[in-house]
Design a protein around this motif. Structure first.
Motif, PDB file in Angstrom:
ATOM      1  N   ASN A  82       0.839  -1.195   0.000  1.00  0.00           N
ATOM      2  CA  ASN A  82       0.000   0.000   0.000  1.00  0.00           C
ATOM      3  C   ASN A  82       0.876   1.249   0.000  1.00  0.00           C
ATOM      4  N   SER A  83       0.268   2.364  -0.330  1.00  0.00           N
ATOM      5  CA  SER A  83       0.982   3.651  -0.332  1.00  0.00           C
ATOM      6  C   SER A  83       2.294   3.551  -1.101  1.00  0.00           C
ATOM      7  N   LEU A  84       2.220   2.993  -2.275  1.00  0.00           N
ATOM      8  CA  LEU A  84       3.431   2.757  -3.062  1.00  0.00           C
ATOM      9  C   LEU A  84       4.087   4.052  -3.482  1.00  0.00           C
ATOM     10  N   LYS A  85       5.412   4.005  -3.527  1.00  0.00           N
ATOM     11  CA  LYS A  85       6.228   5.157  -3.894  1.00  0.00           C
ATOM     12  C   LYS A  85       7.053   4.804  -5.131  1.00  0.00           C
ATOM     13  N   PRO A  86       7.484   5.794  -5.883  1.00  0.00           N
ATOM     14  CA  PRO A  86       8.334   5.494  -7.046  1.00  0.00           C
ATOM     15  C   PRO A  86       9.570   4.687  -6.679  1.00  0.00           C
ATOM     16  N   GLU A  87      10.115   4.906  -5.500  1.00  0.00           N
ATOM     17  CA  GLU A  87      11.311   4.160  -5.093  1.00  0.00           C
ATOM     18  C   GLU A  87      11.033   2.700  -4.770  1.00  0.00           C
ATOM     19  N   ASP A  88       9.765   2.311  -4.767  1.00  0.00           N
ATOM     20  CA  ASP A  88       9.423   0.895  -4.609  1.00  0.00           C
ATOM     21  C   ASP A  88       9.500   0.139  -5.934  1.00  0.00           C
ATOM     22  N   SER A  89       9.705   0.849  -7.028  1.00  0.00           N
ATOM     23  CA  SER A  89       9.794   0.217  -8.339  1.00  0.00           C
ATOM     24  C   SER A  89      10.995  -0.717  -8.385  1.00  0.00           C
ATOM     25  N   ALA A  90      10.737  -1.951  -8.780  1.00  0.00           N
ATOM     26  CA  ALA A  90      11.784  -2.964  -8.814  1.00  0.00           C
ATOM     27  C   ALA A  90      11.184  -4.265  -9.333  1.00  0.00           C
TER      28      ALA A  90
END
Length: 120
Positions: A82-90
């Motif tokens: 939840n509350s995903l951020k661009p830095e979670d991209s992987a």
């Protein structure tokens, strides 16, 4: 033992995704199951893990946003994000420490990875 991960995709910042990973094949017992991620240029890092008994571990960067859970009867581990951020991209990889027959050591098996992209 094969691990099949699914649930990745493109989501906007603040959005949610749920990853699933199911282990199949010759399995006698599974101990820890977990999720790792690897962004381009970075090393693979632990996101969350869960022991068979239910003890969980979450990386500081995802605490309060991601939750790991599992269904032992289905040999499946989930990651609610939840509350995903661009830095979670992987690319997100699941793993499982599995025993194929009684008495042998637990070996860690890996899934093929599922891509998560957080972008507007």
């Amino acid at each position: 033992v094969q691990l099949q991960a699914s649930g990745g995709g493109l989501v906007q910042p603040g959005g949610s995704l749920r990853l699933s990973c199911t282990a199949s094949g010759r399995i006698f017992s599974i101990n820890d199951m977990g999720w790792y991620r690897q962004a381009p240029g970075n090393e693979r890092e632990l996101v969350a893990s869960m022991a068979k008994g239910g003890v969980t571990k979450h990386a500081d960067s995802v605490k309060g946003r991601f939750t790991i859970s599992r269904d032992n009867g289905k040999n499946t581990v989930y990651l609610q994000m939840n509350s995903l951020k661009p830095e979670d991209s992987a690319v997100y990889y699941c793993n499982a420490a599995a025993q194929t027959v009684p008495g042998v050591i637990y070996f860690t098996y890996w899934g093929q990875g599922t891509l998560v992209t957080v972008s507007s």
